[in-house]
Design an enzyme around this catalytic site. Structure first.
Site, short mmCIF file in Angstrom:
data_model
loop_
_atom_site.label_atom_id
_atom_site.label_comp_id
_atom_site.label_asym_id
_atom_site.label_seq_id
_atom_site.Cartn_x
_atom_site.Cartn_y
_atom_site.Cartn_z
N ARG A 164 -13.67 10.91 -1.93
CA ARG A 164 -13.30 9.52 -1.58
C ARG A 164 -14.52 8.64 -1.26
NH1 ARG A 164 -10.19 11.64 -3.60
NH2 ARG A 164 -8.02 12.08 -3.11
N SER A 244 -2.61 6.96 1.23
CA SER A 244 -3.18 7.63 2.41
C SER A 244 -4.06 6.65 3.18
CB SER A 244 -4.02 8.83 2.00
OG SER A 244 -3.20 9.77 1.36
N GLU A 346 -9.34 5.57 4.88
CA GLU A 346 -9.54 5.48 3.44
C GLU A 346 -9.28 4.02 3.00
OE1 GLU A 346 -7.72 8.79 1.21
OE2 GLU A 346 -7.17 7.33 -0.31
C1 LIG Z 1 1.51 4.49 -3.09
C2 LIG Z 1 0.02 4.73 -3.21
C3 LIG Z 1 -0.44 5.97 -3.61
C4 LIG Z 1 -1.82 6.19 -3.73
N1 LIG Z 1 -2.25 7.42 -4.14
C5 LIG Z 1 -3.57 7.66 -4.24
C6 LIG Z 1 -4.06 8.93 -4.66
O1 LIG Z 1 -3.28 9.84 -4.95
N2 LIG Z 1 -5.39 9.13 -4.74
C7 LIG Z 1 -6.28 8.14 -4.45
O2 LIG Z 1 -7.52 8.37 -4.56
N3 LIG Z 1 -5.87 6.91 -4.07
C8 LIG Z 1 -4.54 6.66 -3.95
N4 LIG Z 1 -4.11 5.42 -3.53
C9 LIG Z 1 -5.09 4.38 -3.17
C10 LIG Z 1 -5.40 3.37 -4.31
O3 LIG Z 1 -4.40 3.39 -5.29
C11 LIG Z 1 -6.74 3.65 -4.96
O4 LIG Z 1 -7.76 3.59 -4.00
C12 LIG Z 1 -7.05 2.64 -6.08
O5 LIG Z 1 -8.20 3.04 -6.78
C13 LIG Z 1 -7.25 1.22 -5.56
O6 LIG Z 1 -7.31 0.39 -6.68
P1 LIG Z 1 -7.07 -1.17 -6.57
O7 LIG Z 1 -7.39 -1.75 -7.89
O8 LIG Z 1 -5.71 -1.42 -6.05
O9 LIG Z 1 -8.18 -1.57 -5.51
P2 LIG Z 1 -8.08 -2.66 -4.34
O10 LIG Z 1 -7.12 -2.17 -3.31
O11 LIG Z 1 -7.85 -3.99 -4.90
O12 LIG Z 1 -9.56 -2.57 -3.76
C14 LIG Z 1 -9.98 -1.41 -3.06
C15 LIG Z 1 -11.48 -1.52 -2.76
O13 LIG Z 1 -12.20 -1.43 -3.98
C16 LIG Z 1 -12.99 -2.62 -4.17
N5 LIG Z 1 -12.94 -2.93 -5.61
C17 LIG Z 1 -11.82 -3.07 -6.36
N6 LIG Z 1 -12.16 -3.34 -7.62
C18 LIG Z 1 -13.52 -3.37 -7.68
C19 LIG Z 1 -14.46 -3.64 -8.70
N7 LIG Z 1 -14.10 -3.93 -9.95
N8 LIG Z 1 -15.78 -3.61 -8.37
C20 LIG Z 1 -16.19 -3.33 -7.11
N9 LIG Z 1 -15.33 -3.08 -6.10
C21 LIG Z 1 -14.00 -3.11 -6.38
C22 LIG Z 1 -12.32 -3.69 -3.33
O14 LIG Z 1 -13.25 -4.71 -2.97
C23 LIG Z 1 -11.85 -2.87 -2.14
O15 LIG Z 1 -12.91 -2.66 -1.23
C24 LIG Z 1 -2.73 5.17 -3.42
C25 LIG Z 1 -2.24 3.89 -3.02
C26 LIG Z 1 -0.88 3.69 -2.92
C27 LIG Z 1 -0.37 2.34 -2.52
#
Ligand SMILES: Cc1cc2nc3c(=O)[nH]c(=O)nc-3n(C[C@H](O)[C@H](O)[C@H](O)COP(=O)(O)OP(=O)(O)OC[C@H]3O[C@@H](n4cnc5c(N)ncnc54)[C@H](O)[C@@H]3O)c2cc1C
Length: 351
Positions: A164, A244, A346
């Site tokens: 992570r 998480s 996280e």
């Molecule tokens: C129901 C649920 C289940 C999940 N299961 C998992 C799992 O099994 N495993 C896991 O690892 N995660 C899990 N997650 C967490 C999440 O889905 C991941 O962390 C995912 O990668 C976040 O993507 P996002 O585009 O929504 O990022 P956002 O939430 O929009 O951003 C997250 C962070 O990344 C940064 N960021 C986003 N895009 C960029 C970019 N292009 N360049 C630089 N920084 C950026 C943002 O500034 C922020 O700090 C889960 C979330 C939910 C809601």
């Protein structure tokens, strides 16, 4: 550049919490990312990158700066021998990418089915699930350096990916905006279904482990996630949460021995700690420790733990940012008092 003002953010997150952004822009190319950063600098305001909002808790006061919402969705494929290289824009929906790979019979991404969010965010916290992580697929990450607007490329090793964690959410947090991720996948591979939830799924089902296909693994992972209310896809009931909230803590063996003395573990308790092969440390299940203190599904007012996935803090009804943070602090303080374990979040908090 189409910059919008006072733009509401809550609906752009899976927590459904948060106020408005002073400025908001959709960025569909590296050039538009560069222009957005320049605009923020001219206005003298900070900027923050948004993907699918699935790992983000935003303050009810909103964000007094510019939100750069990644929307570039280009994608192409090149094959070299047995390796297939897929180049994807940061705004591509992660699970669409997974589904495409599985339809093309490519190995290595199947256990990451159903993770919400975008391709661009995948390297940020090195997403992982059910025994797989994106670390093993990343070939190269292409970014805009926000200091001077230049384009930079990072190899897998340069991304410093671990549990992570990456360069992008640690030492270089906020410095780079990921615009393209290049993955390398294999046409041949061995399915890894040894992770306990998956193993159980295939043992319970009619299909024995022997003839399991990539499609079966994807279907299994989606079903396991759906049962937990952790599938953010249309047609599935889901919790308002960010997955998480905490990482599993990694502690010294000495500390682990102390916890063993106070945790009151029953002999039937399984999978709550894992010895780390590369160090003398132990990784603990944060969910196990939380359940030891609060039980399953503990709830306080409009915020609670998911009854099906203890690590997820859920916004029941219309909780506020402060209610979620107060609840998280209660969990964190209690675990520290009882086990001297410091939980690391996280979820990213934007305030
Ligand atoms: C129901 C649920 C289940 C999940 N299961 C998992 C799992 O099994 N495993 C896991 O690892 N995660 C899990 N997650 C967490 C999440 O889905 C991941 O962390 C995912 O990668 C976040 O993507 P996002 O585009 O929504 O990022 P956002 O939430 O929009 O951003 C997250 C962070 O990344 C940064 N960021 C986003 N895009 C960029 C970019 N292009 N360049 C630089 N920084 C950026 C943002 O500034 C922020 O700090 C889960 C979330 C939910 C809601």
């Amino acid at each position: 550049m189409n910059c919008l003002k006072n733009y509401p953010l809550a609906e752009l997150t899976t927590f459904k919490i948060g106020g408005a952004a002073r400025f908001y822009v959709k960025a569909d190319s590296a050039v538009s990312v560069y222009e957005a950063v320049e605009f923020a600098k001219q206005q003298g305001v900070p900027f923050y990158v948004l993907g699918g909002g699935s790992n983000l808790l935003i303050s009810d006061r909103g964000y007094d700066g510019l939100i750069i919402h990644m929307a570039n969705k280009e994608s192409h494929t090149a094959t070299v021998g047995d390796s297939v290289y897929k180049t994807c824009g940061a705004g591509v929906v992660w699970d669409s990418f997974v589904s495409e790979c599985i339809n093309e019979n490519l190995f290595g991404v199947e256990c990451l089915s159903g993770i919400p969010g975008t391709v661009g965010a995948a390297p940020v916290q090195n997403i992982g699930a059910y025994g797989q992580s994106v670390e093993s697929l990343i070939y190269e990450v292409i970014v805009v350096d926000t200091a001077d607007g230049s384009i930079a490329r990072f190899t897998n090793a340069e991304c410093k990916l671990s549990y992570r964690k990456s360069l992008f959410n640690s030492e270089a947090f906020g410095k780079y905006i990921i615009v393209i991720v290049k993955f390398v996948l294999k046409r041949d591979g061995k399915l890894n279904i040894r992770y306990h939830d998956l193993e159980k799924y295939f043992q319970e089902g009619t299909r024995e482990g022997t003839n399991v296909t990539l499609q079966d693994v994807r279907a299994a992972v989606l079903q396991i996630r759906a049962r937990k209310g952790m599938l953010q896809l249309d047609g599935y009931s889901r919790f308002k949460c960010a997955g998480s909230f905490y990482k599993n803590p990694v502690i010294s063996t000495g500390h682990f021995d102390q916890i063993m003395g106070v945790v009151d573990a029953s002999p039937s308790d399984r999978n709550w700690y894992w010895a780390q092969s590369h160090s003398s440390e132990v990784k603990l299940s944060a969910a196990y420790l939380i359940e030891k203190c609060f039980g399953k599904g503990f709830r306080k007012g409009r915020v609670g733990l998911s009854p099906n996935h203890t690590l997820a803090i859920v916004n029941y009804e219309d909780a506020t940012f402060s209610e979620v943070i107060d609840f998280a602090k209660l969990i964190e303080d209690t675990l520290y008092e009882r086990f001297k374990v410091t939980l690391e979040r996280e979820v990213q908090v934007l305030q």
